[in-house]
Design an enzyme around this catalytic site. Structure first.
Site, PDB file in Angstrom:
ATOM      1  N   SER A 144      18.361 -13.170 -12.071  1.00  0.00           N
ATOM      2  CA  SER A 144      19.690 -13.616 -11.641  1.00  0.00           C
ATOM      3  C   SER A 144      20.616 -12.429 -11.344  1.00  0.00           C
ATOM      4  O   SER A 144      21.390 -12.459 -10.383  1.00  0.00           O
ATOM      5  CB  SER A 144      20.312 -14.532 -12.696  1.00  0.00           C
ATOM      6  OG  SER A 144      20.160 -13.970 -13.971  1.00  0.00           O
TER       7      SER A 144
ATOM      8  N   PHE B  66       0.832  -1.212   0.000  1.00  0.00           N
ATOM      9  CA  PHE B  66       0.000   0.000   0.000  1.00  0.00           C
ATOM     10  C   PHE B  66       0.866   1.261   0.000  1.00  0.00           C
ATOM     11  O   PHE B  66       0.350   2.356   0.132  1.00  0.00           O
ATOM     12  CB  PHE B  66      -0.973  -0.024   1.182  1.00  0.00           C
ATOM     13  CG  PHE B  66      -2.015  -1.115   1.054  1.00  0.00           C
ATOM     14  CD1 PHE B  66      -2.576  -1.415  -0.182  1.00  0.00           C
ATOM     15  CD2 PHE B  66      -2.420  -1.851   2.148  1.00  0.00           C
ATOM     16  CE1 PHE B  66      -3.534  -2.421  -0.322  1.00  0.00           C
ATOM     17  CE2 PHE B  66      -3.371  -2.866   2.029  1.00  0.00           C
ATOM     18  CZ  PHE B  66      -3.930  -3.152   0.786  1.00  0.00           C
ATOM     19  N   LYS B  67       2.163   1.089  -0.091  1.00  0.00           N
ATOM     20  CA  LYS B  67       3.097   2.235  -0.120  1.00  0.00           C
ATOM     21  C   LYS B  67       2.602   3.346   0.799  1.00  0.00           C
ATOM     22  O   LYS B  67       2.399   4.492   0.390  1.00  0.00           O
ATOM     23  CB  LYS B  67       3.294   2.732  -1.551  1.00  0.00           C
ATOM     24  CG  LYS B  67       3.941   1.671  -2.428  1.00  0.00           C
ATOM     25  CD  LYS B  67       4.505   2.207  -3.719  1.00  0.00           C
ATOM     26  CE  LYS B  67       5.196   1.128  -4.511  1.00  0.00           C
ATOM     27  NZ  LYS B  67       4.294   0.038  -5.005  1.00  0.00           N
TER      28      LYS B  67
ATOM     29  N   ALA C 156       2.065   6.308   3.043  1.00  0.00           N
ATOM     30  CA  ALA C 156       2.839   7.565   2.973  1.00  0.00           C
ATOM     31  C   ALA C 156       2.041   8.711   3.586  1.00  0.00           C
ATOM     32  O   ALA C 156       1.626   9.641   2.890  1.00  0.00           O
ATOM     33  CB  ALA C 156       3.195   7.882   1.522  1.00  0.00           C
ATOM     34  N   ASP C 157       1.835   8.665   4.902  1.00  0.00           N
ATOM     35  CA  ASP C 157       1.022   9.710   5.522  1.00  0.00           C
ATOM     36  C   ASP C 157       1.661  10.161   6.830  1.00  0.00           C
ATOM     37  O   ASP C 157       2.779   9.765   7.150  1.00  0.00           O
ATOM     38  CB  ASP C 157      -0.410   9.172   5.726  1.00  0.00           C
ATOM     39  CG  ASP C 157      -1.460  10.237   5.493  1.00  0.00           C
ATOM     40  OD1 ASP C 157      -1.332  11.334   6.094  1.00  0.00           O
ATOM     41  OD2 ASP C 157      -2.399  10.004   4.723  1.00  0.00           O
TER      42      ASP C 157
ATOM     43  N   GLY D  15      14.286  -5.946 -15.820  1.00  0.00           N
ATOM     44  CA  GLY D  15      15.319  -6.516 -14.941  1.00  0.00           C
ATOM     45  C   GLY D  15      15.419  -8.034 -15.074  1.00  0.00           C
ATOM     46  O   GLY D  15      14.448  -8.688 -15.473  1.00  0.00           O
TER      47      GLY D  15
END
Ligand code: XMP
Length: 220
Positions: free
Chosen positions: A180, A61-62, A64-65, A177
């Site tokens: 490995s 949920f990232k 950020a508050d 990306g």
């Protein structure tokens, strides 16, 4: 979270049945399932408990508050059955401390985003990524999120934090990306989304990436 296959599935589908089917299909190849807004907004928070049957759940949920709101969000996330939550680090130490306090009450884990994998991640976040990594280490986070699209950055961040924190790394496959390369750079787990859930045969796709990681770890 146990380090076995070293792979985390990012399950960004929006259909409950599809999510459960893919989770069941690939569970033997992943150490955790990352669930975020696409799936939770489409199906409800209960999906976390349903998926937890197949693997530990990381709630992306990232967060950020301000500290109080972060506390309220993390409490809901852990009450819903998540084993870990992903939070932003740029909001500062007090906001991060609030998440870590709640996580320790529930005996769960916090991952902190230090730098993001998409091209825009280099614009604002990358210049402060190393400071965020140091802060996360001092605050006692369980791990960091670092970009698989820039293995050299994963290497640098690993150098800064040593073995104190784990690193989970998104950006494998669809974003360019290679699993490995990122494991070789020092990531504990790679996070893979579209390359698995959009594949015609998700189980085969997961098995191939797991084999690539295994070969890297054997030094082949
Ligand atoms: P794909 O489909 O690109 O999915 O394999 C990647 C998943 O990881 C998330 N993501 C990130 N999460 N920091 C994060 O915390 C990042 O830098 C980052 N890059 C990708 C993305 O939302 C998706 O679920």
């Amino acid at each position: 979270m146990e380090r076995k296959t070293r792979m985390i599935l990012a399950l960004d589908v929006s259909d409950r049945e599809e999510a459960l089917k893919i989770a069941e299909d690939v569970s033997e190849f992943v150490d955790a399932i990352k669930v975020g807004y696409p799936l939770v907004l489409a199906t409800g928070l209960e999906i976390i408990r349903e998926l937890a049957e197949f693997a530990p759940i990381i709630a992306d949920f990232k967060v950020a508050d301000i500290p109080n709101t972060n506390r309220l969000i993390c409490k809901q996330v852990f009450e819903a059955g998540a084993d870990a939550v992903i939070v932003q680090g740029f909001t500062g130490r007090d906001s991060l401390d609030a998440c870590i306090e709640v996580a320790s009450e529930y005996r769960r884990d916090v991952f902190v985003v230090s730098e993001m994998s998409h091209p825009g991640g280099a614009e604002f976040l990358q210049p402060v990524g190393e400071a965020i990594a140091r802060m996360a280490s001092e605050a006692g986070a369980f791990g960091l999120v670092a970009p698989a699209t820039r293995p050299e950055r994963v290497k640098k961040i690993r150098k800064i934090i040593g073995d104190k924190l784990t690193i989970i790394s998104p950006g494998v496959g669809a974003q360019g990306g290679r699993a490995s390369d990122v494991i070789a750079a020092g990531a504990d787990w790679v996070i893979v989304g579209r390359s698995i859930y959009k594949a015609e045969l998700p189980k085969e796709a997961a098995s191939e990436i797991a084999a690539e990681i295994e070969a890297e770890l054997r030094g082949e």
